[in-house]
Every structure is written in C-alpha cells, then in structure tokens.
Design a protein around this motif. Structure first.
Motif, mmCIF file in Angstrom:
data_model
loop_
_atom_site.group_PDB
_atom_site.id
_atom_site.type_symbol
_atom_site.label_atom_id
_atom_site.label_comp_id
_atom_site.label_asym_id
_atom_site.label_seq_id
_atom_site.Cartn_x
_atom_site.Cartn_y
_atom_site.Cartn_z
ATOM 1 N N ASP A 238 -2.124 -5.822 -3.884
ATOM 2 C CA ASP A 238 -1.678 -4.438 -4.055
ATOM 3 C C ASP A 238 -2.933 -3.598 -3.859
ATOM 4 O O ASP A 238 -3.831 -3.603 -4.692
ATOM 5 N N VAL B 4 -2.619 2.125 -11.227
ATOM 6 C CA VAL B 4 -2.545 3.497 -10.716
ATOM 7 C C VAL B 4 -1.155 4.033 -11.015
ATOM 8 O O VAL B 4 -0.147 3.388 -10.725
ATOM 9 N N GLU C 202 -8.840 9.767 2.194
ATOM 10 C CA GLU C 202 -10.218 10.195 1.948
ATOM 11 C C GLU C 202 -11.172 9.032 1.701
ATOM 12 O O GLU C 202 -12.372 9.163 1.907
ATOM 13 N N GLY D 255 5.698 6.475 0.364
ATOM 14 C CA GLY D 255 4.303 6.300 0.784
ATOM 15 C C GLY D 255 3.805 7.423 1.681
ATOM 16 O O GLY D 255 2.670 7.403 2.112
ATOM 17 N N PRO E 19 2.522 3.143 -6.076
ATOM 18 C CA PRO E 19 2.570 2.050 -7.050
ATOM 19 C C PRO E 19 3.741 1.117 -6.723
ATOM 20 O O PRO E 19 4.800 1.571 -6.298
ATOM 21 N N ASP F 200 -5.462 10.943 -8.731
ATOM 22 C CA ASP F 200 -4.477 10.036 -9.326
ATOM 23 C C ASP F 200 -4.754 9.829 -10.808
ATOM 24 O O ASP F 200 -5.900 9.846 -11.252
ATOM 25 N N VAL G 104 0.816 -1.214 0.000
ATOM 26 C CA VAL G 104 0.000 0.000 0.000
ATOM 27 C C VAL G 104 0.847 1.260 0.000
ATOM 28 O O VAL G 104 1.965 1.253 0.484
ATOM 29 N N THR H 31 -10.058 11.300 -7.578
ATOM 30 C CA THR H 31 -9.037 10.775 -6.660
ATOM 31 C C THR H 31 -7.761 11.607 -6.628
ATOM 32 O O THR H 31 -6.991 11.504 -5.682
HETATM 33 C C1 WTA Z 1 -1.074 6.576 -3.488
HETATM 34 C C2 WTA Z 1 -2.599 5.855 1.779
HETATM 35 C C3 WTA Z 1 -0.595 3.192 -6.284
HETATM 36 C C4 WTA Z 1 -2.049 7.303 -4.402
HETATM 37 C C5 WTA Z 1 -3.525 4.638 1.867
HETATM 38 C C6 WTA Z 1 -3.067 7.860 -3.428
HETATM 39 C C7 WTA Z 1 -1.155 4.211 -4.308
HETATM 40 C C8 WTA Z 1 -2.216 8.224 -2.254
HETATM 41 C C9 WTA Z 1 -1.515 2.964 -3.753
HETATM 42 C C10 WTA Z 1 -2.995 8.232 -0.963
HETATM 43 C C11 WTA Z 1 -1.348 1.789 -4.568
HETATM 44 C C12 WTA Z 1 -1.889 4.517 -2.284
HETATM 45 N N1 WTA Z 1 -0.887 1.962 -5.817
HETATM 46 N N2 WTA Z 1 -0.698 4.315 -5.554
HETATM 47 N N3 WTA Z 1 -1.618 0.579 -4.135
HETATM 48 N N4 WTA Z 1 -1.958 3.188 -2.500
HETATM 49 N N5 WTA Z 1 -1.384 5.145 -3.365
HETATM 50 O O1 WTA Z 1 -3.848 9.381 1.688
HETATM 51 O O2 WTA Z 1 -1.362 8.331 -5.068
HETATM 52 O O3 WTA Z 1 -1.581 8.602 2.499
HETATM 53 O O4 WTA Z 1 -3.768 8.969 -3.931
HETATM 54 O O5 WTA Z 1 -3.366 6.995 1.781
HETATM 55 O O6 WTA Z 1 -1.208 7.201 -2.213
HETATM 56 O O7 WTA Z 1 -2.156 8.438 0.135
HETATM 57 P P1 WTA Z 1 -2.723 8.423 1.603
#
Ligand code: WTA
Length: 658
Positions: free
Chosen positions: A418, A521, A424, A533, A396, A509, A393, A507
């Motif tokens: 994945d 994504v 949000e 992350g 990408p 994204d 998580v 989103t």
């Molecule tokens: C990215 C984290 C690709 C994405 C849970 C999103 C991901 C942002 C993935 C949110 C994934 C999160 N693959 N991109 N599996 N999981 N993202 O709010 O850009 O800290 O909009 O939440 O992380 O980050 P947040």
C-alpha cells in the motif's frame, strides 16, 4: 475495525525462498531499518551512492544535497549532468536492443504491441527531431494530451531528450481545463491523437484540443502534432496541425540527448489544491529520476526479466513515475494498458496478468473494490502465479479490499504494498518493502529511504512523539524526488507546503501512527476531495458551478462512498428571482463535466434556499459534510449559525426526513 484488531501479515515465505523467487533486494526488517537509518542520518552518502548506482551521469555531481525547508531552496546532485531519456532508453538499447521496453495492451484484448528498447530509441530520437523542427528548444514547455498508447511515452521521452519540460494533461480533462493548463505553461506545441479508445468507445481527443485552442489566449499554440489512433475523420487547422506519421517519416532517427543539469526542470504536472487554479507542480531531472527508479527497485522489488504493470493513467503522476520513468530507468519491461478493468468483462486484469506473466501489478483501491463487488468468479481460475508484488495507490485502502486483493489475487503468496505518496512527492514515500515489512491491512506501514515522517498537532504545529497518535502528516527533511516549486509561483509553493508548519513539508493529509510506528493515512485535511483516486479541489468545482448563470453560491463537500472512496456533493443556491426549472440539477452536473471533465461529475446536486452560514457569512462546510455522511446527530454547536433552522431543511433535502 480498530487498528489494534488488525493483525500483521508476515512477509510471505515464498518471497524469501530462493528456489521459487529471486532474492528480494531487502530481505529482512532489520536490513530495512539499518538502511533507512543510514538514509536519514547520512543522506549524502546513501543517495550519492544510489544515484551513481541507478543513474548514468554525463557529468558527475559534486554536491549531493543542498538547501532547506526553511529557505525553500532544495536541490540535489548539484554540478551533475544527465539526460532522462538517455537513462530510460539509450543505455538499455545499447546493451540489449531487443529487450521489450513496452508491452501495449490495446483496448481490445487481442491488440498487443511490443516495442523493444531499440525501437523505442529510434522513435524517441525521431520525435525529438520533429519537436526541434517545430521550433521547440531546450526549456520550452510542451503539452501532451494523449490516450494510453506507446506514442504518449515516445512523446514524453522526446521532450525529455531535448530538455523541453512536458506537461501531460490527463485525457479525461475537458477542453477548458486543457486550455488553462496550456496557457499557464505557455506551450507552443501540443501533442495529441485523432481519437482515443477506451472500453470500446472512441474519445475525441483532437476535437477537445481544437476546442481548447480555438479561443483566446491559447492561440499561442503554433503546432499540434496528431497521432492517428483510430483513423476517424478529424477537423484540421492548416498551418497548425501536422500528422505524427508524416513528420516522423521525414525525421532523422539520430538525436543526441541534451545534457541537463540535475536541477533543470523535467516536467510540470498540474494538480488540484485547496484554493485557486490548479498548480503546475515542477519536478527536476536528477532527484526525480532517482526517486522513481529507487522505489521501483525497492518497493516493487524489481528484478531483471520482471514484467511490471501499473494500471494508472499516464496523465497522472502515478503514470509518470510508475509506467514511464521508474521502470524504464531500470531497463524494465513496462505494461501500458489502454482499456478499463471491466472491458470486455471484469476478468480483464487477470487475463492481462496471465497473458503477459506479470510480476508486479499496481492499481487503485477503487478498482479493487469494484472488482471485488462483481464477484470472485471473475478472478477464480486464472493463473496468477507469476505475481510477486501487488501495489495499491491513490487513496486509503479499506481492510476488506486489502484482504480480497491479498487472498483472491495474491493467493496469500504476494507482498501487498500500500504505497502512499503525492504528485508533489514525485515518488512513493511510505510503503512496505516486499521482502522485509510485515503488513497490516489498511496501513502504508513504514517510510521509504530518506523519508522522515512526523505527526504534528494541527493546532499547535508541534510534533507529537508519543506512539499511537493522530494528527497531520508532515515530513521533516528534504528527499531527492520532492517537487521544487509551483511553476511560475514559488510563493504558492512555499505557502502550501513549507510555510504552514515551518521547518517541515506539509502533506495535506491526516494520519495516525500506531505503536509499531506504522503510518495509517486517513485522508485529506484540506479542501481536496479524492474520488476514485482522482484528486479534485472543492474550490474548482464550486467555481464551475458558480459560472452557471442561475447559481448564486455553491459549496462542495466530499461524501463517503463505498466504491469511489469519496464522492462529490454540491449544495447550490440560486440567484434571486431565478426559478429552478425542470432538470436544473442535471444541467449543473453537466456544467461541472464540461468545465472540469467527466471524472469530476457530482454524485448529487442539491438546490437549496441558503447555505448554513456563520453570522459573518462564512459557509460552514463541516455541517454539510456531517449531514451528507449521515452524522446529523453529531453536528456539535450550531448556535453560531446565522439561521440555525436551515439545518432541518438541509437534512430533509438530503435524507428526505427531518
Ligand atoms: C492520497 C497520487 C492513503 C492522499 C499518488 C494524497 C493515499 C493524495 C495513498 C495524492 C495511500 C495517495 N493511502 N491515501 N496509499 N496514496 N493517497 O497527487 O490523500 O494524485 O495526498 O498522487 O492521494 O494524490 P495525487
């Protein structure tokens, strides 16, 4: 590697073999598809049933689903009442008081604490009474700034028990960031610890709280409750600071959970956006809790007796949904890990899995990439056979890291999930299901129940229905765990998520959808950078830099990074007549750490004479991004720049050559 070259991995046979693994909740792609279809065609029926199956309501709801994206008035389970702490603790403690709720693996591998549901109920109730005695009432916001210790979970659930929304602030945030968050939500109580421990080092949590509250507006805080984690001496403010253990000793261990309306706020969590100050994302009780629990059930295929471990920090949404609310709502044993993947050595995760016989393990691509780079010898030889599901998580995941996770950790016998989602969205929205979905390395695959993802053309805003397309990712109908508003700023909520593409949730994204309908994504299309992350706004980093006395203007962009996904590059021009003294780059780097926190440290700060600007004075970040990422031969049309010669200077600055 192109998408087409990435072959699908079938569901590992082991997971479907009932002599070796419990039968998955969803055990074929057809079953997933029919459940998904029902969930989007008849959400009232699907989620009404699920909410009754997974949650205990003190008063049944009468309306499952209400409102629309157009009106920004989404609500679920209206008329229903429930309490999240009751759902996470009491009902399991009544049935099974000796079941372990939390396994705390401390910073040192020999520091393991197990807390049963019975003990958790007692501690949560006591802490709830402590909060009441400090004047906290239903609806008051409480700030939590704590390391990864069980008391952080106790604090969260104690707030929830009395209907006080919590605002957990990641303990890597600086005093200034903490202050902004405490002030924004008008918290009068802050819960913290004397210090934290991480990777063999002490972290001065209490001192940071003192710095945050010392000045100005944050004086509103009347009580700071301090848990003693290390016992180091800490500064003390009489009449404001109290010790956790002193207050707990005095408190009664019975506290009736406050019945909450399904739409009452459960918590706030601040997150970075494109512009301005961080937003207090608000989640409500019923829908959020259902999303967290349903995804642990289906995406992690939670089964009784599993030992479930999520490595995120409790200060981020992943910690909220997948350490605390999701697993505890299901009565699971959840692992809380205080340390780092490489302390005392890079076998720490594998040691943890072997020791506690972990069945689901959830971490971030950055950690996987870092461990892969350190070599297979750190994972070889560990008994990881308890594992069934491996989650990823936050960003990408590149196919190389995915393959390594699958082969070296999962031994080709586990489902790799994945999971794509956001603060949000409250819970995972796109992910494989372990027993059902063939996976492709690098794709979050298919939508979770209730989620209808669509790809929009970013310029026309029209839905692109053909297969094999790229555009911006939006969701076309509301789902239970989505955030309802930005705290005290509903228009910002509407402008960020619902107004950009009317009728859809945006989103932020970019994504592709392949011919199998799988979602890939690609990353943010706005000014948010994702470092390991961690979500950071370029605007926030820029304003931290500009607050330094020497800086005239700054532009921050995300560069590609093999380890952290993206990294921060800051381009800074100085005020006229300011000399760039020795070590100024370092000082500016420290400035960002001080104002935001160490996790926001820029990788490079470049002092430049001027930014690439249009004639109207707008900085063209696109050009900086291309230069940093070595694409200076693909700059496109630079004739709109006020001074095109600036490009050569920038290339030289970044790459040392023209
Ligand atoms: C990215 C984290 C690709 C994405 C849970 C999103 C991901 C942002 C993935 C949110 C994934 C999160 N693959 N991109 N599996 N999981 N993202 O709010 O850009 O800290 O909009 O939440 O992380 O980050 P947040």
């Amino acid at each position: 590697m192109t998408v087409e070259q990435i072959a699908a991995h079938p569901v590992p046979q082991r997971l479907l073999d009932e002599s070796r693994c419990p039968k998955p909740h969803v055990s074929s792609l057809e079953q997933y598809k029919s459940m998904w279809q029902e969930s989007v065609d008849q959400p009232e029926k699907f989620f009404g049933n699920l909410a009754n199956e997974l949650l205990s309501w003190s008063k049944p709801f009468d309306t499952v689903k209400h409102g629309s994206f157009e009106n920004g008035d989404i609500a679920w389970f209206l008329g229903g009442e429930l309490n999240a702490s009751y759902n996470c603790v009491d009902r399991h403690a009544m049935k099974n008081p000796d079941k372990v709720a939390i396994i705390h693996e401390g910073d040192e591998p020999d520091q393991v604490r197990k807390i049963t549901y019975g003990e958790l109920l007692r501690d949560v109730s006591k802490m709830a009474n402590v909060l009441k005695s400090r004047g906290v009432r239903k609806g008051d916001n409480v700030a939590i700034y704590m390391p990864m210790i069980p008391e952080a979970i106790v604090a969260i659930l104690a707030c929830t028990r009395i209907g006080a929304p919590h605002s957990v602030v990641f303990a890597g945030f600086s005093a200034e960031s903490l202050r902004d968050r405490v002030v924004d939500c008008s918290a009068r109580v802050v819960i913290t610890s004397d210090e934290g421990r991480r990777g063999g080092k002490n972290i001065a949590t209490k001192r940071i709280v003192d710095d945050a509250l010392g000045k100005g507006e944050a004086n509103q805080v009347e009580s700071v409750i301090v848990f003693k984690r290390t016992g180091s001496p800490v500064p003390w403010v009489e009449d404001r600071d109290v010790w956790w253990h002193d207050e707990m000793d005095k408190a009664r261990s019975v506290c009736a959970p406050e019945p909450m309306n399904a739409e009452d706020p459960l918590f706030l969590l601040y997150t970075s956006g494109s512009t301005g100050s961080p937003k207090g994302i608000l989640h409500t009780t019923g829908g959020y809790l259902l999303g967290a629990a349903a995804t642990v059930k289906y995406i992690f295929d939670y089964q009784p007796n599993d030992v479930y471990a999520c490595m995120a920090d409790i200060g981020w949404v992943t910690g909220h949904s997948y350490i605390v609310y999701g697993p505890l709502t299901l009565g699971a044993t959840t692992v809380l890990f205080e340390s780092t993947p490489t302390y005392p050595n890079p076998s720490r995760f594998w040691d943890l899995i072997q020791k506690h016989k972990i069945t689901q393990f959830y971490t971030a691509p950055t950690a996987i990439r870092a461990l892969r780079r350190l070599g297979d010898q750190w994972v070889d030889g560990y008994d990881l056979s308890s594992l069934r599901v491996l989650g990823s998580v936050g960003e990408p995941i590149n196919p190389e890291a995915w393959d390594w996770y699958n082969e070296k950790v999962g031994k080709n016998q586990c489902a790799i999930v994945d999971t794509y989602w956001q603060t949000e969205t409250g819970s995972i929205i796109v992910s494989p299901l372990p027993g059902a979905t063939p996976t492709k390395a690098g794709s979050a695959t298919l939508p979770f129940f209730g989620i209808k993802p669509i790809i929009l053309d970013p310029t026309t805003g029209k839905e692109i229905t053909e297969p094999d397309v790229t555009g911006v990712l939006a969701i076309s109908q509301p789902w239970p765990s989505m955030s309802r508003t930005v705290y005290n700023n509903h228009s910002r909520y509407l402008d960020t998520y619902l107004n950009p593409y009317p009728g859809f949730y945006f989103t932020g994204d970019g994504a592709s959808r392949d011919t199998d309908g799988y979602i890939w994504v690609r990353g943010r299309v706005d000014d948010v950078i994702n470092v390991s992350g961690h979500r950071l706004s370029t605007a926030e980093i820029e304003s931290a830099l500009v607050s330094h006395e020497t800086v005239a203007e700054s532009a921050v962009i995300g560069g590609n990074d093999d380890l952290t996904g993206q990294c921060i590059h800051a381009f800074v021009s100085l005020k006229p007549h300011v000399e760039a003294g020795e070590g100024l780059e370092k000082e500016l780097t420290l400035q960002v750490r001080k104002i935001i926190g160490p996790f926001a440290t820029p990788k490079r700060v470049y002092l430049i004479s001027d930014h690439p600007k249009t004639r109207s004075g707008k900085i063209m970040r696109r050009i900086l991004r291309k230069i940093v990422n070595g694409e200076q031969d693909q700059l496109g049309d630079i004739s709109t720049l006020a001074d095109p010669s600036i490009v050569d200077q920038l290339v030289e600055k970044v790459h040392g050559v023209k």
